[in-house]
Design a protein around this motif. Structure first.
Motif, short mmCIF file in Angstrom:
data_model
loop_
_atom_site.label_atom_id
_atom_site.label_comp_id
_atom_site.label_asym_id
_atom_site.label_seq_id
_atom_site.Cartn_x
_atom_site.Cartn_y
_atom_site.Cartn_z
N LEU A 29 0.83 -1.20 0.00
CA LEU A 29 0.00 0.00 0.00
C LEU A 29 0.87 1.26 0.00
O LEU A 29 2.08 1.20 0.24
CB LEU A 29 -0.92 -0.01 1.22
CG LEU A 29 -1.79 -1.26 1.40
CD1 LEU A 29 -2.61 -1.16 2.66
CD2 LEU A 29 -2.67 -1.47 0.17
N ALA A 30 0.25 2.38 -0.27
CA ALA A 30 0.99 3.66 -0.31
C ALA A 30 1.64 3.95 1.03
O ALA A 30 2.69 4.61 1.10
CB ALA A 30 0.04 4.79 -0.70
N SER A 31 1.04 3.47 2.11
CA SER A 31 1.58 3.71 3.45
C SER A 31 2.79 2.83 3.75
O SER A 31 3.47 3.03 4.75
CB SER A 31 0.50 3.42 4.50
OG SER A 31 0.12 2.05 4.45
N GLY A 32 3.05 1.84 2.87
CA GLY A 32 4.14 0.92 3.11
C GLY A 32 3.69 -0.38 3.75
O GLY A 32 4.45 -1.34 3.82
N HIS A 33 2.46 -0.39 4.24
CA HIS A 33 1.91 -1.61 4.79
C HIS A 33 1.61 -2.60 3.66
O HIS A 33 1.49 -2.21 2.49
CB HIS A 33 0.63 -1.34 5.59
CG HIS A 33 0.87 -0.58 6.86
ND1 HIS A 33 1.00 0.80 6.91
CD2 HIS A 33 1.02 -1.02 8.13
CE1 HIS A 33 1.21 1.18 8.15
NE2 HIS A 33 1.24 0.10 8.93
#
Length: 210
Positions: A29-33
Motif C-alpha cells: 500500500l501507499a503507506s508501506g503496509h
C-alpha cells in the motif's frame, strides 16, 4: 485425472531435492503496509528426480518410468524421504499419531490427514495416497483391525469402518504415505559423456491435486 497407482523407484527419489511451495499475493500500500493473501488452501510440492541418479542403470530406469507415464500425461506416486510418515521420521508409526475426527454413531468414513503445528498455528494436509499395509487405526485409544473393523482405500485415503464409531469416541490413525505427482516436463535431455562426468539431468516433478 489420469493416474497410475505405481511408485517412482524409491532408490532414485532418495537424495532428491524438493519440498513444499506456497503462493502468496502481496500488495504494498501507499503507506508501506502490506496486504497478503493466498489463492491456495494447500501447499504444492516440487522435486527434482534427476538428483538421485548414480549410474547408467538408474538413468535407464528413469527413462523407462518416464516413457511408461508418457511424460506429463499420467500421474504417479512419489516417496518424499523427508516427509512420508504420520509421525516424525525417527519414530515408528502409531495408531494415535493423527486425529481424524470424533465419532457421532453415524459417520463411518474418515479421511486421512496430517497436521503440521508451530506455536498456536497449524496446517492440516489431506493424505490421499497411503501406503498399503501401513495404516494403523484406533477408536477411543483401542487398536482396530484392518479387514475386520475397517478398510482403507489406498487410492483416496478414506478409512471406512464396518460399524460407525460411538458418539464422542476419538478416531486416530498412523500411516506411511506417498505424494501424488507428475513429471513437470515432456522432455529429458541427457548426454552420456556429461552424465559419466557427473552432470545429471534435471527432471522436475510436481504434486498434483486430486
Amino acid at each position: 485425472m489420469a493416474f497410475h497407482e505405481v511408485r517412482f523407484p524409491a532408490n532414485l527419489s532418495f537424495g532428491s531435492q524438493g519440498g513444499p511451495e506456497r503462493r502468496t499475493d502481496i500488495v504494498t500500500l501507499a503507506s508501506g503496509h502490506e496486504e497478503r493473501n493466498t489463492p491456495w488452501a494447500h501447499s504444492r510440492r516440487r522435486y527434482d528426480a534427476g538428483v538421485g541418479l548414480r549410474s547408467l542403470e538408474d538413468l535407464e530406469a528413469l527413462i523407462a518410468f518416464f516413457e511408461a507415464r508418457q511424460g506429463q500425461l499420467y500421474g504417479f506416486r512419489w516417496k518424499d524421504w523427508s516427509d512420508f510418515k504420520s509421525c516424525p521420521a525417527s519414530r515408528t508409526v502409531s495408531a494415535e499419531d493423527q486425529v481424524l475426527g470424533v465419532g457421532d454413531a453415524a459417520t463411518d468414513r474418515f479421511a486421512l490427514m496430517k497436521r503440521y503445528a508451530s506455536g498456536e498455528q497449524a496446517y492440516v494436509r489431506p493424505v490421499a495416497k497411503p501406503v498399503a499395509g501401513s495404516v494403523r487405526v484406533a477408536v477411543a485409544g483401542l487398536p482396530q483391525m484392518e479387514g475386520s473393523d475397517f478398510m482403507v482405500d489406498t487410492v483416496t485415503g478414506l478409512v471406512t469402518f464396518f460399524e460407525a464409531p460411538a458418539r464422542g469416541a476419538r478416531v486416530t490413525a498412523g500411516f506411511e504415505f506417498d505424494v501424488p505427482v507428475r513429471f513437470d516436463t515432456d522432455r529429458i535431455q541427457v548426454s552420456l559423456a556429461s552424465f559419466q562426468a557427473g552432470d545429471v539431468p534435471s527432471v522436475p516433478v510436481v504434486e498434483v491435486r486430486l
